[in-house]
Design a protein around this motif. Structure first.
Motif, PDB file in Angstrom:
ATOM      1  N   UNK A  50       0.842  -1.197   0.000  1.00  0.00           N
ATOM      2  CA  UNK A  50       0.000   0.000   0.000  1.00  0.00           C
ATOM      3  C   UNK A  50       0.877   1.247   0.000  1.00  0.00           C
ATOM      4  N   UNK A  51       1.693   1.365  -1.045  1.00  0.00           N
ATOM      5  CA  UNK A  51       2.717   2.411  -1.072  1.00  0.00           C
ATOM      6  C   UNK A  51       2.146   3.821  -1.201  1.00  0.00           C
ATOM      7  N   UNK A  52       0.885   3.909  -1.569  1.00  0.00           N
ATOM      8  CA  UNK A  52       0.263   5.240  -1.682  1.00  0.00           C
ATOM      9  C   UNK A  52      -0.451   5.660  -0.407  1.00  0.00           C
ATOM     10  N   UNK A  53      -0.304   4.897   0.661  1.00  0.00           N
ATOM     11  CA  UNK A  53      -0.983   5.214   1.927  1.00  0.00           C
ATOM     12  C   UNK A  53      -0.661   6.631   2.369  1.00  0.00           C
ATOM     13  N   UNK A  54      -1.682   7.327   2.870  1.00  0.00           N
ATOM     14  CA  UNK A  54      -1.501   8.711   3.312  1.00  0.00           C
ATOM     15  C   UNK A  54      -1.803   8.891   4.787  1.00  0.00           C
ATOM     16  N   UNK A  55      -2.272   7.829   5.446  1.00  0.00           N
ATOM     17  CA  UNK A  55      -2.625   7.918   6.859  1.00  0.00           C
ATOM     18  C   UNK A  55      -2.177   6.650   7.564  1.00  0.00           C
ATOM     19  N   UNK A  56      -1.286   6.787   8.531  1.00  0.00           N
ATOM     20  CA  UNK A  56      -0.726   5.614   9.202  1.00  0.00           C
ATOM     21  C   UNK A  56      -1.784   4.880  10.014  1.00  0.00           C
ATOM     22  N   UNK A  57      -2.671   5.595  10.679  1.00  0.00           N
ATOM     23  CA  UNK A  57      -3.707   4.936  11.477  1.00  0.00           C
ATOM     24  C   UNK A  57      -4.594   4.056  10.604  1.00  0.00           C
ATOM     25  N   UNK A  58      -4.978   4.582   9.451  1.00  0.00           N
ATOM     26  CA  UNK A  58      -5.812   3.795   8.539  1.00  0.00           C
ATOM     27  C   UNK A  58      -5.061   2.546   8.056  1.00  0.00           C
ATOM     28  N   UNK A  59      -3.801   2.740   7.779  1.00  0.00           N
ATOM     29  CA  UNK A  59      -2.991   1.616   7.309  1.00  0.00           C
ATOM     30  C   UNK A  59      -2.868   0.539   8.384  1.00  0.00           C
ATOM     31  N   UNK A  60      -2.630   0.937   9.611  1.00  0.00           N
ATOM     32  CA  UNK A  60      -2.526  -0.014  10.710  1.00  0.00           C
ATOM     33  C   UNK A  60      -3.862  -0.714  10.957  1.00  0.00           C
ATOM     34  N   UNK A  61      -4.957   0.016  10.839  1.00  0.00           N
ATOM     35  CA  UNK A  61      -6.275  -0.594  11.007  1.00  0.00           C
ATOM     36  C   UNK A  61      -6.535  -1.649   9.929  1.00  0.00           C
ATOM     37  N   UNK A  62      -6.095  -1.355   8.716  1.00  0.00           N
ATOM     38  CA  UNK A  62      -6.267  -2.325   7.633  1.00  0.00           C
ATOM     39  C   UNK A  62      -5.420  -3.575   7.875  1.00  0.00           C
ATOM     40  N   UNK A  63      -4.207  -3.387   8.351  1.00  0.00           N
ATOM     41  CA  UNK A  63      -3.356  -4.538   8.656  1.00  0.00           C
ATOM     42  C   UNK A  63      -3.989  -5.398   9.741  1.00  0.00           C
ATOM     43  N   UNK A  64      -4.534  -4.751  10.748  1.00  0.00           N
ATOM     44  CA  UNK A  64      -5.209  -5.459  11.836  1.00  0.00           C
ATOM     45  C   UNK A  64      -6.383  -6.265  11.289  1.00  0.00           C
ATOM     46  N   UNK A  65      -7.214  -5.604  10.495  1.00  0.00           N
ATOM     47  CA  UNK A  65      -8.410  -6.248   9.947  1.00  0.00           C
ATOM     48  C   UNK A  65      -8.045  -7.388   8.995  1.00  0.00           C
ATOM     49  N   UNK A  66      -6.980  -7.218   8.249  1.00  0.00           N
ATOM     50  CA  UNK A  66      -6.604  -8.203   7.240  1.00  0.00           C
ATOM     51  C   UNK A  66      -5.881  -9.426   7.802  1.00  0.00           C
ATOM     52  N   UNK A  67      -5.458  -9.352   9.068  1.00  0.00           N
ATOM     53  CA  UNK A  67      -4.841 -10.544   9.633  1.00  0.00           C
ATOM     54  C   UNK A  67      -4.055 -10.366  10.905  1.00  0.00           C
ATOM     55  N   UNK A  82       6.291   3.409   4.350  1.00  0.00           N
ATOM     56  CA  UNK A  82       7.512   2.819   4.914  1.00  0.00           C
ATOM     57  C   UNK A  82       7.689   3.182   6.377  1.00  0.00           C
ATOM     58  N   UNK A  83       7.449   4.429   6.723  1.00  0.00           N
ATOM     59  CA  UNK A  83       7.672   4.850   8.104  1.00  0.00           C
ATOM     60  C   UNK A  83       6.635   4.255   9.048  1.00  0.00           C
ATOM     61  N   UNK A  84       5.433   4.038   8.547  1.00  0.00           N
ATOM     62  CA  UNK A  84       4.387   3.420   9.374  1.00  0.00           C
ATOM     63  C   UNK A  84       4.752   1.976   9.711  1.00  0.00           C
ATOM     64  N   UNK A  85       5.206   1.229   8.712  1.00  0.00           N
ATOM     65  CA  UNK A  85       5.622  -0.151   8.962  1.00  0.00           C
ATOM     66  C   UNK A  85       6.837  -0.214   9.878  1.00  0.00           C
ATOM     67  N   UNK A  86       7.707   0.777   9.761  1.00  0.00           N
ATOM     68  CA  UNK A  86       8.926   0.795  10.577  1.00  0.00           C
ATOM     69  C   UNK A  86       8.625   0.934  12.058  1.00  0.00           C
TER      70      UNK A  86
END
Length: 444
Positions: A329-346, A379-383
């Motif tokens: 999801x390299x175009x992610x613009x919001x870390x919270x949303x990205x983390x929520x998606x990771x949580x939901x996806x597995x 990248x920084x969100x995953x880090x």
């Protein structure tokens, strides 16, 4: 094995020597002999043979493309490449292979093909000979008659020497660049994805890596290892990035592209591995390029059927299963949303709110290796997220170049941690500014 028994016996005798000091001293904590296998799972954790929680942090080393050997050996030795991984503090390499390699062993009377033939098949006679000679110059233990699988054996031996775990990943069936929905490798029953050959290939590799090392008598100490016991191997994956098959006439494959079909094939593959090698962890990947495993985690119906995922369907080795996910999801613009998606996806499987609790690892994520991309949200969100979860991960990709990719020889890999000739980091600013800390924070 005898050497391990002797060492263990000596350790036991040593512990029986009485303490002659007048005051008792607390014995120092003993570090388990690496790799302290077999590894198992316990809830959300992977544990070694001593019961210590461990985490994997590493990178991907491709070996599943047209030549079907690990990339980069025309530029650097195996020892140098593994040393690069070790220098980052990483403890894991996800090493990829193609089922075609095993298919050709079976069709060749049980014998693997030589490097000379492998490079000629993939690159043409002239270029294949040129690159082969470069590989032999950098890796003098090999010869033109060394086989592909012996190269994998040598990588495994070096990983054991430098204490790097191996996750052996079945990346693809036909040796080529991966992945697309119309590449013939997308789903069980697709053009190149023969289900029976896949299960046979998993079983072959599970057996190969577990065979005892035979006594080797050689006048050439630089010969590649002839033994097959991959001490460094802790885990095997079932399949990289299952995805919907498109652009072909495989209607039967499309008909089973669902969670019910997935479960049928996953159980078959897991059994193929476990029957041949009861020690390894088995990684399960999800649908849509392995981007979600939600029904497995939440215990909902595996549609279109009504059945649900159950560890009881993996009798005797429920403590060997690990979930793996990918995210690009390299175009992610919001870390919270990205983390929520990771949580939901597995990643929910790491928590007690999940119906099925498992270790979860992000076995692929990656981005352009330059001076600035690593500072973006993705990248920084995953880090920060992955170390905080103590979740295992492997970044895509170690390779600075490929022997051949999509028909282009000596292909430049802009996402590679290493530069084109595998001699240094492509983005020192990323390595020093984020990656080293990410590894340290994950493993601390």
């Amino acid at each position: 094995m005898k050497l391990r028994i002797i060492i263990a016996a000596l350790a036991t005798l040593g512990s029986a020597v009485p303490n002659t000091h007048s005051q008792p001293e607390e014995a120092p904590a003993k570090r388990a002999a690496w790799p302290s296998t077999p590894h198992i799972t316990s809830g959300r954790y992977v544990r070694d043979a001593t019961g210590t929680n461990i985490t994997y942090a590493g990178t991907n080393w491709p070996g599943a493309a047209d030549v079907m050997i690990p990339e980069g050996l025309q530029y650097q030795s195996i020892a140098t490449i593994v040393g690069k991984v070790k220098s980052l503090g990483m403890n894991t390499i996800r090493l990829t292979y193609a089922i075609q390699m095993i298919d050709e062993i079976y069709s060749n009377g049980g014998k693997d093909i030589t490097l000379q033939k492998a490079f000629a098949q993939a690159l043409g006679q002239a270029n294949g000979t040129k690159v082969l000679n470069q590989v032999l110059a950098k890796n003098p233990g090999f010869t033109a008659s060394t086989t592909r699988l012996e190269v994998f054996d040598a990588v495994a031996a070096e990983c054991a020497k430098q204490e790097i775990y191996i996750l052996l990943d079945n990346h693809i069936s036909k040796g080529m660049w991966c992945c697309s929905e119309d590449d013939g490798n997308s789903w069980w029953g697709d053009t190149y994805f023969n289900t029976a050959n896949w299960a046979r290939g998993l079983a072959y590799m599970a057996d190969h890596v577990s065979q005892p090392v035979p006594v080797q008598v050689s006048d050439h100490p630089t010969d590649p290892p002839q033994g097959r016991n991959w001490t460094a191997l802790t885990s095997m994956s079932l399949r990289n990035e299952p995805r919907e098959p498109k652009g072909n006439n495989k209607s039967s494959a499309r008909a089973t592209y669902n969670w019910q079909g997935w479960y049928t094939f996953v159980k078959q593959g897991a059994e193929a591995i476990h029957t041949k090698n009861a020690d390894v962890l088995i990684f399960l990947s999800g649908l849509s390029y392995d981007t979600y495993l939600t029904p497995v985690v939440q215990g909902t119906a595996l549609t279109p059927g009504t059945g649900k995922f159950s560890v009881a369907d993996f009798p005797g080795y429920a403590n060997k299963l690990v979930l793996e996910l990918h995210t690009y999801d390299t175009s992610a613009s919001n870390c919270n949303n990205m983390q929520n998606n990771l949580y939901k996806n597995g990643f929910q499987a790491l928590t007690t709110s999940a119906a099925n609790v498992f270790p979860v690892m992000l076995t692929e994520f990656g981005f352009q290796m330059d001076a600035s991309t690593w500072k973006g949200v993705y990248a920084s969100c995953l880090a920060t997220y992955l170390p905080a979860q103590k979740a295992g991960w492997m970044i895509w990709v170690l390779a600075g170049s490929y022997y051949i990719r999509s028909g282009i020889q000596d292909y430049e890999e802009g996402w590679g941690l290493l530069n084109h000739d595998w001699s240094g980091w492509r983005s020192p600013s990323y390595v020093n500014g984020a990656l080293l800390a990410m590894v340290k924070n994950t493993l601390s």
